[in-house]
Design a protein around this motif. Structure first.
Motif, short mmCIF file in Angstrom:
data_model
loop_
_atom_site.label_atom_id
_atom_site.label_comp_id
_atom_site.label_asym_id
_atom_site.label_seq_id
_atom_site.Cartn_x
_atom_site.Cartn_y
_atom_site.Cartn_z
N LEU A 166 5.01 -6.41 -5.38
CA LEU A 166 5.41 -5.08 -4.97
C LEU A 166 4.42 -4.01 -5.39
O LEU A 166 4.31 -2.96 -4.76
CB LEU A 166 6.79 -4.76 -5.56
N GLY A 167 3.66 -4.25 -6.46
CA GLY A 167 2.73 -3.25 -6.96
C GLY A 167 1.39 -3.19 -6.25
O GLY A 167 0.57 -2.32 -6.57
N HIS A 168 1.14 -4.08 -5.32
CA HIS A 168 -0.15 -4.07 -4.63
C HIS A 168 -0.30 -2.82 -3.77
O HIS A 168 0.67 -2.33 -3.18
CB HIS A 168 -0.29 -5.31 -3.72
N PRO A 169 -1.53 -2.31 -3.65
CA PRO A 169 -1.77 -1.17 -2.74
C PRO A 169 -1.42 -1.55 -1.31
O PRO A 169 -1.49 -2.72 -0.92
CB PRO A 169 -3.28 -0.92 -2.87
N LEU A 170 -1.06 -0.56 -0.53
CA LEU A 170 -0.68 -0.79 0.87
C LEU A 170 -1.78 -1.48 1.64
O LEU A 170 -1.51 -2.31 2.52
CB LEU A 170 -0.33 0.56 1.53
N LEU A 173 -1.52 -5.23 1.27
CA LEU A 173 -0.37 -5.73 2.02
C LEU A 173 -0.67 -5.75 3.52
O LEU A 173 -0.40 -6.73 4.22
CB LEU A 173 0.85 -4.86 1.74
N HIS A 174 -1.24 -4.66 4.00
CA HIS A 174 -1.52 -4.55 5.43
C HIS A 174 -2.60 -5.54 5.87
O HIS A 174 -2.52 -6.11 6.95
CB HIS A 174 -1.94 -3.13 5.78
N SER A 175 -3.62 -5.75 5.02
CA SER A 175 -4.69 -6.68 5.36
C SER A 175 -4.16 -8.11 5.44
O SER A 175 -4.51 -8.86 6.36
CB SER A 175 -5.82 -6.59 4.33
N SER A 214 8.71 -12.33 0.72
CA SER A 214 9.75 -12.39 1.76
C SER A 214 9.59 -11.25 2.75
O SER A 214 9.68 -11.45 3.96
CB SER A 214 11.15 -12.34 1.13
N THR A 215 9.34 -10.06 2.22
CA THR A 215 9.20 -8.89 3.09
C THR A 215 7.96 -9.00 3.97
O THR A 215 7.98 -8.64 5.14
CB THR A 215 9.15 -7.60 2.26
N LEU A 216 6.87 -9.49 3.37
CA LEU A 216 5.64 -9.69 4.15
C LEU A 216 5.88 -10.66 5.30
O LEU A 216 5.48 -10.40 6.45
CB LEU A 216 4.52 -10.20 3.25
#
Length: 274
Positions: A166-170, A173-175, A214-216
């Protein structure tokens, strides 16, 4: 390092940097400094390079895939090498800069480099971030598919889902999301092993799957709903698994046509919630 003035100066600096890379290095720190310099120079090179600049790039390209560097025993050195090679792939995109066997080896070390994203205090964390972002932007995963690196793709997906938090920069996550969607969208067939990785991440009561993972996967499933729907339905039928065992997104894909047509509408922003 800012852009160098003129192509001649850049060519000269690239040749000198490559020459330094080929010399014996006094220490790991010295090697890392040399690689940082090469990466800074490569970052100033645009696509559609001139013939003279292409010649100036060749020695660095050759040095970076030498066993001393690409298979260096130090993991930070390997990540720095991958960071340089990713810049080279950006420069030559959409053409691959090396032969098939070399590209396979480069991708192996690249996927390994993503492990550095698990610890934002590690020396190579920022480099791993940049590598991930560039791989997503230039769609390097398409070359992995062309080279039939199926096991490596599965390994990459597993690492993403193990590393993501959860703490990763956006941007991270987007990459990851972009790379996973690219692989699924461009695959002729969806391997059952890949589908299993995705579905197991959105299975209710899965204790070894993080909320971020899970969200990813939910985002990826929604974005690729049209492509994945028949595969998911077939997989659930063959195993006799109930939809109730999975996140509601799986039910939406299997049961609702509107969920499929909506698939690509919300992929630009990822909102992670506890």
């Amino acid at each position: 390092m800012g852009p160098l003035v003129g192509e001649t100066e850049l060519s000269k600096a690239l040749l000198e940097a490559a020459d330094n890379l080929l010399k014996p290095h006094s220490s790991t720190d010295a090697t890392l400094r040399l690689l940082d310099n090469v990466e800074s120079l490569l970052a100033t090179v645009e696509q559609d390079v001139t013939e003279s600049l292409t010649k100036a790039l060749a020695p660095s390209m050759k040095a970076l895939v030498s066993a001393d560097l690409l298979r260096n025993p130090d993991s930070d050195v390997r990540v720095s090498v991958v960071s340089c090679l990713t810049e080279i792939m950006r420069i030559t995109a959409p053409e691959a800069p090396y032969d098939d066997d070399q590209m396979k080896e480069i991708f192996e070390v690249t996927v390994e480099a993503f492990d550095k994203l698990a610890d934002d205090t590690s020396r190579s964390y920022r480099k791993a971030e940049v590598v991930l972002e560039t791989v997503a932007k230039v769609r390097s995963s398409l070359v992995m598919l062309d080279l039939e690196c199926d096991d490596l793709v599965l390994d990459m997906f597993r690492r993403f889902l193990k590393i993501i938090r959860l703490g990763h920069p956006l941007l991270v996550l987007h990459s990851m999301e972009t790379i996973m969607i690219t692989v699924i969208d461009e695959s002729e067939d969806i391997p059952m092993d890949l589908l299993e990785i995705l579905l197991s991440s959105v299975k209710k009561e899965s204790l070894d799957v993080s909320p971020a993972a899970s969200t990813l996967v939910e985002k990826v499933l929604s974005s690729c709903a049209r492509k994945l729907q028949p595969c998911i339905i077939e997989a659930l039928k063959s195993t006799g698994t109930s939809l109730d065992m999975y996140s509601p997104v799986v039910s939406s894909i299997c049961q609702s046509e509107s969920a499929i047509t909506q698939g690509h509408s919300d992929t630009d922003i990822i909102e992670f919630k506890d």
